[in-house]
Scaffold this motif. Structure first.
Motif, short mmCIF file in Angstrom:
data_model
loop_
_atom_site.label_atom_id
_atom_site.label_comp_id
_atom_site.label_asym_id
_atom_site.label_seq_id
_atom_site.Cartn_x
_atom_site.Cartn_y
_atom_site.Cartn_z
N VAL A 33 14.20 38.24 79.84
CA VAL A 33 14.35 39.51 80.56
C VAL A 33 13.94 39.38 82.02
N PRO A 82 15.49 44.05 87.70
CA PRO A 82 16.64 44.19 86.80
C PRO A 82 17.93 43.86 87.55
N HIS A 89 21.33 42.83 82.63
CA HIS A 89 20.62 43.80 81.81
C HIS A 89 21.40 45.12 81.65
N VAL A 95 21.14 49.67 83.87
CA VAL A 95 20.29 48.83 83.04
C VAL A 95 20.06 49.50 81.69
N HIS A 96 20.22 48.72 80.63
CA HIS A 96 20.03 49.21 79.26
C HIS A 96 18.62 49.75 79.11
N TYR A 123 15.63 47.50 78.22
CA TYR A 123 14.92 46.72 79.24
C TYR A 123 13.62 47.43 79.59
N THR A 148 11.26 47.38 76.67
CA THR A 148 10.65 46.06 76.52
C THR A 148 9.52 45.86 77.52
N LEU A 149 9.76 46.21 78.78
CA LEU A 149 8.72 46.09 79.79
C LEU A 149 7.49 46.92 79.43
#
Length: 179
Positions: A61, A79, A83, A90-91, A94, A97-98
């Motif tokens: 990522v 990003p 992504h 951006v999905h 992402y 996850t961060l």
């Protein structure tokens, strides 16, 4: 105190990311048993100083650890179109996850040797869309509560102008016995 210009702040962020990237070792994994033998300080400092392998997921990522302290963790990344979702932004995964990473790592900084954790609940609120035009973003996690069996942390994703993109909170189950 003089206010830092946007350009100076951006340069500072880019420099911090380059320094962090230059210290990281090649991607690799450690076993849970190996990680549990280390204190959180030994573990995160080992990764940050390139003495331990960098978790492969960070490369996937494209974000890196920038700063950590007891109860706090900060990642940074930019990003880009890799992504993106089908809508051209951006999905949401992402940002999730961060946030999951920075909040979980903030909790990990307060665990004792021999303890681990796993996310049991993750809540994300998206504020605005991320795109490849945003530039670097930071994901910052902080502990709200650390008990014997559960921990709660909050996180936020923001850019160099302190614009907020997403906020989140997590509950993690603490596993194992302190050594």
């Amino acid at each position: 105190m003089d206010k830092v210009s946007r350009e100076e702040q951006l340069a500072s962020w880019i420099d911090a990311e380059q320094v962090a990237r230059s210290k990281l070792a090649a991607p690799g994994s450690m076993s849970l048993a190996q990680v549990s033998e280390l204190s959180p300080t030994e573990f995160f400092n080992g990764i940050g100083q390139g003495q331990l392998p960098c978790p492969p997921f960070g490369h996937l990522v494209d974000f890196v650890p920038i700063e950590w302290a007891e109860g706090f963790f900060l990642f940074q990344g930019s990003p880009d179109t890799r992504h993106y979702n089908p809508l051209g932004i951006v999905h949401g995964g992402y940002a999730a996850t961060l946030l999951d990473s920075c909040m979980g790592c903030a909790i990990h900084t307060r665990l004792q040797r021999g303890q681990g954790y796993t996310t049991t609940d993750l809540r994300i609120s998206y504020i605005r869309a991320l795109t490849d035009k945003v530039g670097p973003v930071r994901a910052e996690g902080r502990i709200v509560h650390l008990g014997r069996t559960t921990a709660i942390a909050e996180g936020r994703i923001y850019d160099v102008d302190d614009r907020l993109y997403a906020v989140g909170s997590t509950t993690c189950l603490i596993m194992g016995s302190p050594s």
